[in-house]
Design an enzyme around this catalytic site. Structure first.
Site, PDB file in Angstrom:
ATOM      1  N   HIS A 155       0.821  -1.226   0.000  1.00  0.00           N
ATOM      2  CA  HIS A 155       0.000   0.000   0.000  1.00  0.00           C
ATOM      3  C   HIS A 155       0.849   1.267   0.000  1.00  0.00           C
ATOM      4  O   HIS A 155       0.293   2.374   0.021  1.00  0.00           O
ATOM      5  CB  HIS A 155      -0.948   0.016   1.200  1.00  0.00           C
ATOM      6  CG  HIS A 155      -1.921  -1.125   1.220  1.00  0.00           C
ATOM      7  ND1 HIS A 155      -2.761  -1.400   0.152  1.00  0.00           N
ATOM      8  CD2 HIS A 155      -2.191  -2.077   2.161  1.00  0.00           C
ATOM      9  CE1 HIS A 155      -3.496  -2.474   0.448  1.00  0.00           C
ATOM     10  NE2 HIS A 155      -3.167  -2.899   1.657  1.00  0.00           N
ATOM     11  N   ASP A 192      -2.623 -10.685  -2.012  1.00  0.00           N
ATOM     12  CA  ASP A 192      -3.139 -10.226  -0.712  1.00  0.00           C
ATOM     13  C   ASP A 192      -4.649  -9.944  -0.869  1.00  0.00           C
ATOM     14  O   ASP A 192      -5.131  -9.727  -1.979  1.00  0.00           O
ATOM     15  CB  ASP A 192      -2.395  -8.944  -0.296  1.00  0.00           C
ATOM     16  CG  ASP A 192      -2.777  -8.440   1.089  1.00  0.00           C
ATOM     17  OD1 ASP A 192      -2.115  -8.839   2.067  1.00  0.00           O
ATOM     18  OD2 ASP A 192      -3.744  -7.642   1.194  1.00  0.00           O
ATOM     19  N   HIS A 194      -6.208  -7.312  -0.055  1.00  0.00           N
ATOM     20  CA  HIS A 194      -6.430  -5.913  -0.436  1.00  0.00           C
ATOM     21  C   HIS A 194      -5.724  -5.573  -1.746  1.00  0.00           C
ATOM     22  O   HIS A 194      -4.637  -6.102  -2.023  1.00  0.00           O
ATOM     23  CB  HIS A 194      -5.902  -4.987   0.666  1.00  0.00           C
ATOM     24  CG  HIS A 194      -6.481  -5.250   2.023  1.00  0.00           C
ATOM     25  ND1 HIS A 194      -5.870  -6.068   2.953  1.00  0.00           N
ATOM     26  CD2 HIS A 194      -7.631  -4.806   2.600  1.00  0.00           C
ATOM     27  CE1 HIS A 194      -6.615  -6.112   4.060  1.00  0.00           C
ATOM     28  NE2 HIS A 194      -7.684  -5.367   3.873  1.00  0.00           N
ATOM     29  N   ASP A 287      -4.577 -12.739   4.540  1.00  0.00           N
ATOM     30  CA  ASP A 287      -5.849 -12.123   4.943  1.00  0.00           C
ATOM     31  C   ASP A 287      -6.990 -12.548   4.017  1.00  0.00           C
ATOM     32  O   ASP A 287      -8.138 -12.139   4.210  1.00  0.00           O
ATOM     33  CB  ASP A 287      -5.746 -10.587   5.069  1.00  0.00           C
ATOM     34  CG  ASP A 287      -4.893  -9.937   4.013  1.00  0.00           C
ATOM     35  OD1 ASP A 287      -4.494 -10.619   3.043  1.00  0.00           O
ATOM     36  OD2 ASP A 287      -4.628  -8.715   4.135  1.00  0.00           O
TER      37      ASP A 287
HETATM   38  N1  Q9C Z   1     -10.985  -1.547  10.971  1.00  0.00           N
HETATM   39  C1  Q9C Z   1      -2.326  -5.055   4.447  1.00  0.00           C
HETATM   40  O1  Q9C Z   1      -2.957  -6.102   4.420  1.00  0.00           O
HETATM   41  N2  Q9C Z   1      -8.013  -1.562   7.153  1.00  0.00           N
HETATM   42  N3  Q9C Z   1      -2.872  -3.896   4.850  1.00  0.00           N
HETATM   43  C2  Q9C Z   1      -8.237  -1.915   8.507  1.00  0.00           C
HETATM   44  C3  Q9C Z   1      -9.872  -2.185  10.315  1.00  0.00           C
HETATM   45  C4  Q9C Z   1      -6.625  -1.440   6.785  1.00  0.00           C
HETATM   46  C5  Q9C Z   1      -4.252  -3.856   5.236  1.00  0.00           C
HETATM   47  C6  Q9C Z   1      -9.641  -1.621   8.931  1.00  0.00           C
HETATM   48  C7  Q9C Z   1      -6.181  -2.578   5.936  1.00  0.00           C
HETATM   49  C8  Q9C Z   1      -4.745  -2.491   5.561  1.00  0.00           C
HETATM   50  C9  Q9C Z   1      -0.888  -5.050   4.075  1.00  0.00           C
HETATM   51 ZN    ZN Z   2      -4.054  -7.106   3.033  1.00  0.00          ZN
END
Ligand code: Q9C
Ligand code: ZN
Length: 344
Positions: A155, A192, A194, A287
């Site tokens: 990200h 991933d 995301h 994830d």
């Molecule tokens: N309430 C990676 O997997 N969102 N980053 C969290 C929780 C952020 C994920 C929301 C997700 C970032 C590397």
């Molecule tokens: Zn992620």
């Protein structure tokens, strides 16, 4: 296979803000303890940071904007290890910059999940070093290598941090494999949960004017529908007419199962083959697992073995880079299954 481990146990953001309230931060040091435990039970060779070669000075400025890097360099001057969070973000299309520290923090941030302190640059560089050394292993002839990097990287864009990421580990690996003028073709396939918005941003900026025939690094990502999940503002499905420099995106609905994922994985791997790369870079996130606390797919531990073996069946030298995966009870087993798939 060599596995480059950058645990950064000291890196421990105290919370992330959701709806104005602090929630426990998901990207915790214990993730890496579980990962190391799993690695110790596997036959690979774990390489620790004291054996890493340093990243050559010119590499990181090839993938990140100098003003962003100088902002990160200035974090070294912060007086304490207390993590700082942004409060104010620039409004859209502003052309006015500000050097005020709080303002700069907002300028280079995309969210309230990615705080800075006087050590984050050190952590991010160590994490990136794992990716750089993994790329070197493959350049030196290894069939695969795996950077167990923390903090994650996908990200982090050309001039922004976000989503727990500060420097883009996968982009650095791809730059290392491709060479200074991106002569060698590298495909990045991000799996991933995301969208890999930071990596996409970097190679879009670097290659914006290039026709499809001259693209050196192709970015492909399979991820949760951005209408539902972070990072929201990128990762919508690519159409046929989209230039390759923009990357290729496969958003999938929440609830996606192994079987449904598999269909998309085949499509993505077909695109990789069409591009005919010399090397692959695979940002991996567990994830996507059915029990991940912040994900929303239904992939199973056993299925990671198959994903890895499908990727290896392309028979390209491949660098794997750890991104997300937040269930401490399953991350070890998921990594084990995945590595067994790599090793066949
Ligand atoms: N309430 C990676 O997997 N969102 N980053 C969290 C929780 C952020 C994920 C929301 C997700 C970032 C590397
Ligand atoms: Zn992620």
């Amino acid at each position: 296979m060599k596995e480059y481990l950058a645990k950064n146990l000291q890196h421990c953001p105290p919370y992330e803000t959701w709806n104005g309230k602090p929630e426990p931060h998901s990207e915790v040091p214990a993730r890496m303890d579980m990962i190391e435990k799993a690695l110790l039970d596997l036959p690979g060779q774990i390489i620790y940071p004291n054996q890493f070669k340093p990243i050559p000075r010119n590499l990181i400025p090839d993938i990140h904007d100098l003003s962003y890097l100088s902002f990160l360099a200035n974090t070294l001057k912060l007086e304490t290890e207390d993590y700082r969070y942004p409060s104010v973000f620039p409004y859209r299309r502003t052309d006015q910059f500000s050097n005020q520290p709080n303002a700069m923090l907002g300028y280079y941030s995309t969210d309230l999940y990615t705080p800075i302190n006087n050590k984050v640059l050190e952590y991010a560089v160590l994490s990136a070093s794992a990716a750089y050394n993994s790329a070197l292993a493959v350049l030196e002839g290894d069939r695969s290598s795996y950077a167990l990097s923390r903090p994650p990287g996908h990200h982090a864009g050309f001039d922004f941090m976000g989503g727990y990421c500060y420097l883009n580990n996968a982009a650095l690996a791809a730059r290392t494999l491709s060479g200074a003028n991106y002569q060698k073709r590298v495909a990045i396939l991000d799996i991933d949960f995301h969208h890999g918005n930071g990596t996409e941003d970097i190679f879009k900026k670097i290659q914006s004017d290039l026709p499809d025939s001259q693209i050196g690094v192709l970015h492909i990502s399979i991820h949760a529908d951005p209408n539902e999940k972070f990072p929201y503002f990128s990762g919508q499905k690519t159409i046929k007419e989209t230039p390759l420099s923009q990357g290729i995106n496969y958003p999938l609905p929440l609830g996606t199962t192994n079987q449904e994922y598999q269909k998309t994985l085949y499509q993505a791997l077909d695109r990789v083959c069409l591009f005919n790369p010399e090397y692959l870079v695979i940002p991996v996130g567990f994830d996507t697992h059915e029990q991940d606390p912040i994900g929303g797919f239904k992939l199973t531990t056993e299925y990671y073995r198959q994903i890895a073996s499908e990727i290896m069946s392309l028979e390209k030298p491949t660098v794997f880079i750890q991104e997300g995966g937040y269930n401490l009870d399953t991350i070890g087993a998921n990594l084990t299954s995945f590595i067994e798939g790599i090793e066949g």
